[in-house]
Enzyme design. Structure first.
Site, PDB file in Angstrom:
ATOM      1  N   GLU A   2      18.346 -76.608 -17.085  1.00 15.04           N
ATOM      2  CA  GLU A   2      18.171 -77.233 -15.619  1.00 15.04           C
ATOM      3  C   GLU A   2      18.083 -76.434 -14.436  1.00 15.04           C
ATOM      4  O   GLU A   2      18.564 -75.048 -14.631  1.00 15.04           O
ATOM      5  CB  GLU A   2      19.613 -78.220 -15.772  1.00 15.04           C
ATOM      6  N   PHE A   3      17.654 -76.776 -13.370  1.00 17.19           N
ATOM      7  CA  PHE A   3      17.516 -76.145 -12.292  1.00 17.19           C
ATOM      8  C   PHE A   3      17.857 -76.848 -10.830  1.00 17.19           C
ATOM      9  O   PHE A   3      17.213 -77.138 -10.053  1.00 17.19           O
ATOM     10  CB  PHE A   3      15.893 -75.681 -12.025  1.00 17.19           C
ATOM     11  N   ASN A  28      17.571 -67.529 -12.267  1.00 20.23           N
ATOM     12  CA  ASN A  28      19.096 -67.317 -11.497  1.00 20.23           C
ATOM     13  C   ASN A  28      19.255 -65.859 -11.241  1.00 20.23           C
ATOM     14  O   ASN A  28      19.780 -65.206 -10.261  1.00 20.23           O
ATOM     15  CB  ASN A  28      20.041 -67.714 -12.200  1.00 20.23           C
ATOM     16  N   LYS A  73      20.573 -77.583  -7.886  1.00 17.28           N
ATOM     17  CA  LYS A  73      21.348 -76.993  -7.096  1.00 17.28           C
ATOM     18  C   LYS A  73      22.593 -77.635  -6.773  1.00 17.28           C
ATOM     19  O   LYS A  73      22.434 -78.718  -6.304  1.00 17.28           O
ATOM     20  CB  LYS A  73      20.681 -76.500  -5.816  1.00 17.28           C
ATOM     21  N   ALA A 118      21.780 -63.198   4.500  1.00 14.01           N
ATOM     22  CA  ALA A 118      23.023 -62.159   4.176  1.00 14.01           C
ATOM     23  C   ALA A 118      24.267 -63.194   4.324  1.00 14.01           C
ATOM     24  O   ALA A 118      24.393 -64.166   5.123  1.00 14.01           O
ATOM     25  CB  ALA A 118      23.002 -61.098   5.430  1.00 14.01           C
ATOM     26  N   GLY A 119      25.293 -62.642   3.743  1.00  8.49           N
ATOM     27  CA  GLY A 119      26.603 -63.365   3.962  1.00  8.49           C
ATOM     28  C   GLY A 119      27.712 -62.522   3.140  1.00  8.49           C
ATOM     29  O   GLY A 119      27.656 -61.397   2.955  1.00  8.49           O
ATOM     30  N   ARG A 172      34.830 -72.020  -8.092  1.00  6.42           N
ATOM     31  CA  ARG A 172      34.407 -70.754  -8.998  1.00  6.42           C
ATOM     32  C   ARG A 172      33.796 -69.570  -8.414  1.00  6.42           C
ATOM     33  O   ARG A 172      32.854 -69.962  -7.563  1.00  6.42           O
ATOM     34  CB  ARG A 172      33.623 -71.274 -10.234  1.00  6.42           C
ATOM     35  N   CYS A 206      26.899 -70.588 -11.902  1.00  4.96           N
ATOM     36  CA  CYS A 206      25.678 -70.093 -12.238  1.00  4.96           C
ATOM     37  C   CYS A 206      25.551 -68.578 -12.102  1.00  4.96           C
ATOM     38  O   CYS A 206      25.357 -68.048 -12.931  1.00  4.96           O
ATOM     39  CB  CYS A 206      24.513 -71.055 -11.774  1.00  4.96           C
TER      40      CYS A 206
END
Length: 458
Positions: A155-156, A219, A158, A263-264, A339, A271
């Site tokens: 699966e892909f 990923n 989001k 950026a963050g 998570r 995932c």
């Protein structure tokens, strides 16, 4: 077509509901009776925009059912999707116990030909183990002539856009073997996914191991881009560059593109952290080190401490008596998934330094309460320093500063005058670069972004 989905977690529920939406007869199995009861009573156990409506519509139409009956689930579907969890084991590898248990159940109850689809994110070689588990059960039953094929269909999706991603996929990856049963499985999978290929072919056919590898590689690449930009942002803070200008400058190169260059304060979720670790573990099993991914993981772990470091630099090592507002708890917007969320790291740092916090998230408050209880299990008094506020503005009352951890749309255009008046000191620590530094300066707000701080203050 008759489809069985084993596991009604995030991937399984979205897959089952969306396949039912296309007119298939879908049987969703889960061994958690509580979860099945929720689904049969019209609720859903996860937050995902648009999913509740799809589930309700297809339940009402009789195309979607939920049960704990294993034998009935195996009897129902010609195609059996295994969509159970693969949590990280202690060594970082994917825990396949639920996948293999599902495979054994299929072998225990199957009668006719089955296509068994690994939808869960699993390491290379899992299909072989699933095949062996099914064959072992069939052998014990004396059904050595029973036929089946194991297919990889990663699966892909989001989180926060899963329904849209499923219904409008940019690619469908299917791995199968070239045996007679494998080619038979290919025909059934081609029929199942035909509605997605009407305008143009979206399916990429390959061998099983390549399909299994593709999910992890995708990923890992996205996680690498995030950590790369975060490292550059931290350097930008030192040299006085604006990482947003840099992002536009490099993203305009078509070889690079704009996606995942923001950026963050670190990535989280179910995932990226798990899949990077699992791919590293696979490499070690084959006597190889993935040095880039080791760096990606380390950079991300450090990045989750960046906001806390900025707050300590501004307010001092000892935060006793300080109170902070925090906007955003989930690891990303449009989900309640906590998570590996960066908010958990920040909250832990602040309260362990003596501060108190008021926190708010549009949907993750209940889940945040659950995980923070686990985080502070060793010192339950720390949890008393966390107040769950009723609104973003409610968090600001009596706060020394505001920290933003999740980029919810609701946080993008606040009343800055109101924020400024409510805070004891007009300081914002923006972990997702939501605001323009010049606007903050014009508003009289002391602003600390990620890779934008010195540019804004200079």
């Amino acid at each position: 077509m008759k489809i069985t989905i084993i596991g009604t977690g995030y991937v399984g529920l979205v897959t089952g509901a969306c396949l039912a939406e296309l007119g298939n007869d879908v049987f969703c199995l889960d061994l958690d009776q509580r979860k099945v009861d929720i689904l049969n009573n019209g609720g859903i156990p996860i937050h995902e925009p648009g999913l509740e409506e799809v589930v309700a519509r297809n339940r009402a139409a009789g195309r979607l059912q939920f049960s704990t009956d294993v034998a009935a689930s195996v009897a129902h579907g010609d195609i059996q999707f295994i969509a159970v969890g693969t949590p990280p084991d202690e060594d970082g590898s994917a825990d396949l116990q639920y996948v293999l248990a599902a495979a054994r159940n299929i072998g225990l109850h199957m009668e006719g030909f089955k296509v068994v689809v690994d939808k869960s994110t699993v390491p290379v070689g899992t299909a072989d183990r699933v095949k062996a588990a099914i064959a072992g059960e069939l052998a014990q039953r004396g059904k050595t002539d029973a036929s089946f094929s194991v297919v990889s269909n990663p699966e892909f999706l989001k989180e926060g856009a899963a329904v849209e991603d499923f219904m409008r996929p940019d690619r469908i990856v299917i791995g199968h073997d070239q045996s007679t049963d494998g080619l038979r499985a290919q025909k059934l999978m081609k029929k199942l996914y035909a509605p997605f290929n009407r305008n143009h072919e979206r399916t990429y056919w390959m061998d099983v191991r390549s399909a299994e590898f593709t999910k992890y590689a995708a990923n890992a690449m996205l996680a690498t881009r995030i950590s790369f930009m975060n490292e550059l942002a931290n350097l930008a803070d030192r040299v006085g560059a604006d990482i947003e200008s840099v992002r536009h400058g490099i993203g305009s190169d078509p070889r690079i593109g704009h996606s995942f260059l923001y950026a963050g304060c670190g990535y989280g979720g179910s995932c990226f952290p798990k899949d990077v670790q699992a791919l590293e573990r696979t490499a070690r099993d084959y006597d190889q080190e993935l040095l880039i991914l080791q760096a990606v993981e380390r950079v991300n772990d450090l990045q989750k401490h960046v906001l806390g470091k900025k707050i300590v630099t501004r307010f001092g090592e000892d935060l006793a008596g300080k109170h902070f507002a925090i906007w955003g708890l989930a690891f990303k917007p449009n989900t309640d998934d906590m998570r590996e969320a960066s908010s958990r790291v920040l909250i832990g740092e602040l309260v362990r330094r003596g501060a108190s916090v008021a926190v708010y998230d549009p949907v993750a408050m209940k889940e945040a309460g659950r995980v923070l209880e686990l985080d502070f299990a060793d010192d339950t008094q720390l949890l008393q320093k966390v107040r769950f506020a009723a609104s973003p503005n409610d968090t600001l009352q009596g706060a020394d500063a505001l920290a933003i951890v999740t980029e919810w749309k609701a946080f993008r255009s606040p009343d800055f005058e109101r924020v400024k008046v409510a805070l004891k000191t007009p300081v914002i620590f923006d972990g997702r670069n939501l605001f323009d530094p010049q606007l903050m300066a014009d508003s009289g707000i002391e602003y600390y972004g990620i890779g934008r701080t010195l540019q804004a203050r200079g």
